[in-house]
Design an enzyme around this catalytic site. Structure first.
Site, mmCIF file in Angstrom:
data_model
loop_
_atom_site.group_PDB
_atom_site.id
_atom_site.type_symbol
_atom_site.label_atom_id
_atom_site.label_comp_id
_atom_site.label_asym_id
_atom_site.label_seq_id
_atom_site.Cartn_x
_atom_site.Cartn_y
_atom_site.Cartn_z
ATOM 1 N N LYS A 9 6.654 -16.437 18.757
ATOM 2 C CA LYS A 9 6.320 -15.574 19.893
ATOM 3 C C LYS A 9 4.881 -15.848 20.375
ATOM 4 O O LYS A 9 4.115 -16.553 19.697
ATOM 5 C CB LYS A 9 6.500 -14.116 19.475
ATOM 6 C CG LYS A 9 7.952 -13.747 19.101
ATOM 7 C CD LYS A 9 8.043 -12.269 18.726
ATOM 8 C CE LYS A 9 9.448 -11.862 18.348
ATOM 9 N NZ LYS A 9 9.530 -10.399 18.054
ATOM 10 N N TYR A 49 16.648 -10.000 25.075
ATOM 11 C CA TYR A 49 16.531 -8.722 24.359
ATOM 12 C C TYR A 49 17.446 -7.637 24.947
ATOM 13 O O TYR A 49 17.139 -6.448 24.839
ATOM 14 C CB TYR A 49 15.076 -8.247 24.381
ATOM 15 C CG TYR A 49 14.205 -8.923 23.341
ATOM 16 C CD1 TYR A 49 14.536 -8.880 21.981
ATOM 17 C CD2 TYR A 49 13.030 -9.572 23.700
ATOM 18 C CE1 TYR A 49 13.729 -9.492 21.025
ATOM 19 C CE2 TYR A 49 12.214 -10.186 22.745
ATOM 20 C CZ TYR A 49 12.576 -10.128 21.407
ATOM 21 O OH TYR A 49 11.773 -10.729 20.451
ATOM 22 N N HIS A 115 10.710 -14.568 16.069
ATOM 23 C CA HIS A 115 12.043 -14.017 16.243
ATOM 24 C C HIS A 115 13.028 -14.913 15.516
ATOM 25 O O HIS A 115 12.883 -16.130 15.530
ATOM 26 C CB HIS A 115 12.418 -13.970 17.737
ATOM 27 C CG HIS A 115 13.890 -13.742 17.956
ATOM 28 N ND1 HIS A 115 14.437 -12.481 18.027
ATOM 29 C CD2 HIS A 115 14.928 -14.611 18.076
ATOM 30 C CE1 HIS A 115 15.751 -12.587 18.187
ATOM 31 N NE2 HIS A 115 16.079 -13.874 18.228
HETATM 32 O O1 CDP Z 1 12.834 -8.923 15.575
HETATM 33 P P1 CDP Z 1 13.769 -8.099 14.727
HETATM 34 O O2 CDP Z 1 15.215 -8.513 14.889
HETATM 35 O O3 CDP Z 1 13.335 -8.070 13.303
HETATM 36 O O4 CDP Z 1 13.638 -6.594 15.222
HETATM 37 P P2 CDP Z 1 14.434 -5.775 16.350
HETATM 38 O O5 CDP Z 1 14.617 -4.416 15.851
HETATM 39 O O6 CDP Z 1 15.640 -6.514 16.824
HETATM 40 O O7 CDP Z 1 13.387 -5.689 17.544
HETATM 41 C C1 CDP Z 1 13.157 -6.805 18.362
HETATM 42 C C2 CDP Z 1 11.691 -6.895 18.652
HETATM 43 O O8 CDP Z 1 11.291 -5.766 19.435
HETATM 44 C C3 CDP Z 1 10.778 -6.823 17.430
HETATM 45 O O9 CDP Z 1 10.643 -8.062 16.773
HETATM 46 C C4 CDP Z 1 9.482 -6.356 18.034
HETATM 47 O O10 CDP Z 1 8.774 -7.439 18.644
HETATM 48 C C5 CDP Z 1 9.962 -5.398 19.133
HETATM 49 N N1 CDP Z 1 9.942 -3.980 18.724
HETATM 50 C C6 CDP Z 1 8.913 -3.165 19.173
HETATM 51 O O11 CDP Z 1 8.061 -3.617 19.914
HETATM 52 N N2 CDP Z 1 8.870 -1.836 18.798
HETATM 53 C C7 CDP Z 1 9.809 -1.322 17.987
HETATM 54 N N3 CDP Z 1 9.743 -0.035 17.639
HETATM 55 C C8 CDP Z 1 10.849 -2.131 17.528
HETATM 56 C C9 CDP Z 1 10.902 -3.470 17.900
HETATM 57 MG MG MG Z 2 16.657 -8.225 16.337
#
Ligand code: CDP
Ligand code: MG
Length: 131
Positions: A9, A49, A115
């Site tokens: 990222k 996303y 990611h």
């Molecule tokens: O990336 P990962 O799959 O581990 O987490 P996700 O729950 O799918 O969320 C995607 C991305 O959204 C995260 O990697 C964060 O960059 C962002 N995010 C955020 O900014 N605030 C949150 N409360 C949860 C996720």
């Molecule tokens: Mg995710």
């Protein structure tokens, strides 16, 4: 052989940690198949996303992920999806274990360096989106 999508990222690129991410995945025995540096458009970011569209952090996330270049990659190997998720570590910096990429380098939930696809369907969808 399984394929997955991994992306360094904007904060990871800015901090010059792309090589560190690649090194860790390579040392685990995974294969780098494709790589591309690009800056996400808001459209591509929203598509990538899409599952988070209704979340309160969505607008913030889109701004952040479009804020600079990223390194989009396809990695392959046995259990590539589960292995990359494990190496990446937990999204919450308070739960990400030392030894994981986020555990070692991230201290916020949004700017968390990397990611990785969370399942076979996501992997296929994300690879098609970027390559
Ligand atoms: O990336 P990962 O799959 O581990 O987490 P996700 O729950 O799918 O969320 C995607 C991305 O959204 C995260 O990697 C964060 O960059 C962002 N995010 C955020 O900014 N605030 C949150 N409360 C949860 C996720
Ligand atoms: Mg995710």
């Amino acid at each position: 052989m399984e394929r997955t999508f991994v992306m360094v990222k904007p904060d990871g690129m800015q901090r010059k940690l792309a090589g560190e991410v690649i090194r860790r995945l390579e040392r685990k025995g995974l294969n780098l198949e494709m790589a591309r540096v690009l800056q996400l458009s808001p459209q591509l970011a929203q598509e990538h996303y899409a599952e988070h569209r209704e979340k309160p952090f969505f607008a913030n996330l889109i701004t952040y992920i479009c804020s600079g270049p990223v390194l989009a990659m396809v990695w392959s190997g046995k259990d590539a999806i589960a292995l990359t998720r494990m190496l990446v570590g937990h999204r919450d910096p308070r739960q990400a274990l030392p030894g994981t990429i986020r555990g070692d380098y991230a201290n916020t939930t949004t700017e968390n360096l990397v990611h990785a696809s969370d399942g076979p369907q996501a992997a296929q969808r994300e690879i098609q989106l970027f390559f």
